[in-house]
Scaffold this motif. Structure first.
Motif, PDB file in Angstrom:
ATOM      1  N   ARG A 214       5.748 -39.579  50.294  1.00 48.20           N
ATOM      2  CA  ARG A 214       6.977 -39.194  49.592  1.00 48.20           C
ATOM      3  C   ARG A 214       6.737 -39.303  48.087  1.00 48.20           C
ATOM      4  NH1 ARG A 214       8.776 -42.752  53.772  1.00 48.20           N
ATOM      5  NH2 ARG A 214      10.290 -41.723  55.116  1.00 48.20           N
ATOM      6  N   LYS A 215       7.188 -38.308  47.354  1.00 50.95           N
ATOM      7  CA  LYS A 215       7.108 -38.385  45.897  1.00 50.95           C
ATOM      8  C   LYS A 215       8.048 -39.474  45.386  1.00 50.95           C
ATOM      9  CE  LYS A 215       5.820 -34.658  42.913  1.00 50.95           C
ATOM     10  NZ  LYS A 215       6.096 -33.378  42.347  1.00 50.95           N
ATOM     11  N   GLN A 216       9.214 -39.548  45.970  1.00 55.12           N
ATOM     12  CA  GLN A 216      10.204 -40.577  45.652  1.00 55.12           C
ATOM     13  C   GLN A 216      10.594 -41.258  46.960  1.00 55.12           C
ATOM     14  OE1 GLN A 216      11.095 -41.334  42.533  1.00 55.12           O
ATOM     15  NE2 GLN A 216       9.776 -39.697  41.764  1.00 55.12           N
ATOM     16  N   PHE A 217      11.034 -42.491  46.850  1.00 52.55           N
ATOM     17  CA  PHE A 217      11.336 -43.300  48.035  1.00 52.55           C
ATOM     18  C   PHE A 217      12.317 -42.630  48.992  1.00 52.55           C
ATOM     19  CE2 PHE A 217      13.777 -46.636  50.198  1.00 52.55           C
ATOM     20  CZ  PHE A 217      12.746 -47.189  50.942  1.00 52.55           C
ATOM     21  N   ASN A 218      13.355 -41.968  48.471  1.00 51.46           N
ATOM     22  CA  ASN A 218      14.406 -41.412  49.315  1.00 51.46           C
ATOM     23  C   ASN A 218      14.162 -39.951  49.709  1.00 51.46           C
ATOM     24  OD1 ASN A 218      14.732 -40.472  46.752  1.00 51.46           O
ATOM     25  ND2 ASN A 218      16.942 -40.841  46.638  1.00 51.46           N
ATOM     26  N   GLN A 219      12.947 -39.451  49.570  1.00 50.53           N
ATOM     27  CA  GLN A 219      12.629 -38.075  49.949  1.00 50.53           C
ATOM     28  C   GLN A 219      11.782 -38.042  51.217  1.00 50.53           C
ATOM     29  OE1 GLN A 219      10.549 -36.541  46.540  1.00 50.53           O
ATOM     30  NE2 GLN A 219      12.427 -35.942  45.495  1.00 50.53           N
ATOM     31  N   GLU A 220      11.700 -36.854  51.779  1.00 51.26           N
ATOM     32  CA  GLU A 220      10.815 -36.641  52.927  1.00 51.26           C
ATOM     33  C   GLU A 220       9.370 -36.583  52.437  1.00 51.26           C
ATOM     34  OE1 GLU A 220      11.479 -36.358  56.320  1.00 51.26           O
ATOM     35  OE2 GLU A 220      13.385 -37.168  55.595  1.00 51.26           O
ATOM     36  N   PRO A 221       8.410 -37.006  53.271  1.00 53.72           N
ATOM     37  CA  PRO A 221       7.001 -36.911  52.870  1.00 53.72           C
ATOM     38  C   PRO A 221       6.555 -35.443  52.788  1.00 53.72           C
ATOM     39  CG  PRO A 221       7.244 -38.167  54.918  1.00 53.72           C
ATOM     40  CD  PRO A 221       8.585 -37.639  54.553  1.00 53.72           C
TER      41      PRO A 221
END
Length: 165
Positions: free
Chosen positions: A50-57
């Motif tokens: 994931r680019k950011q913690f709350n995003q999908e990989p």
């Protein structure tokens, strides 16, 4: 002496540009194979982060970057040709490093490599920005042609994060 026609010149030009195109395609494909071989060696071939913690990989751990550090696909890599029609391509092979799987953001480490076409079965990969001469003539007919190059890549990444006493 045979008189050359316009069609003869056009035919020669067409053969020439087709050969250049084939050589460029071969070089691009071998860069793609190197990327796959590195990802496979590290157990990261199908792995995304994931680019950011709350995003999908969505981001691959091993990727190619252009001169501006932007992700690029192998078929978009730009080639330069010498006077003999031999292409070379400079690219960055990047690896996302992490302290642990759930740490963000990931650290993208890249090494600049130039791939030189020597023949249809031989590519010379040269690490740039390295004080030693890190050139790896790669015989594409070998069983594991990228193994020495992958080991050198890993050692150079390791040296990047080595503290001097």
């Amino acid at each position: 002496m045979t008189t050359l026609t316009y069609q003869d010149l056009c035919k020669q030009y067409s053969q020439y540009t087709n050969k250049l195109s084939q050589r460029r395609a071969l070089l691009r494909e071998q860069i793609r194979q190197l990327q796959i071989a590195l990802a496979t060696d590290l157990g990261l071939l199908e792995k995304l982060y994931r680019k950011q913690f709350n995003q999908e990989p969505t981001e691959p751990y091993v990727r190619l970057l252009d001169e501006n550090n932007e992700p690029i696909e192998f078929f978009q890599l730009k080639a330069q040709f010498n006077a003999q029609g031999e292409p070379n391509i400079t690219f960055k092979l990047a690896l996302a490093l992490e302290e642990n799987e759930n740490s963000y953001p990931k650290t993208l480490t890249s090494l600049v490599i130039t791939a030189y076409y020597i023949s249809d079965t031989l590519i010379n990969f040269v690490f740039q920005d390295v004080t030693e001469n890190f050139a790896f003539p790669t015989n594409l007919e070998d069983e594991q042609p990228f193994e020495p190059l992958i080991q050198a890549y890993k050692e150079l990444v390791l040296k990047t994060y080595e503290l001097k006493n």
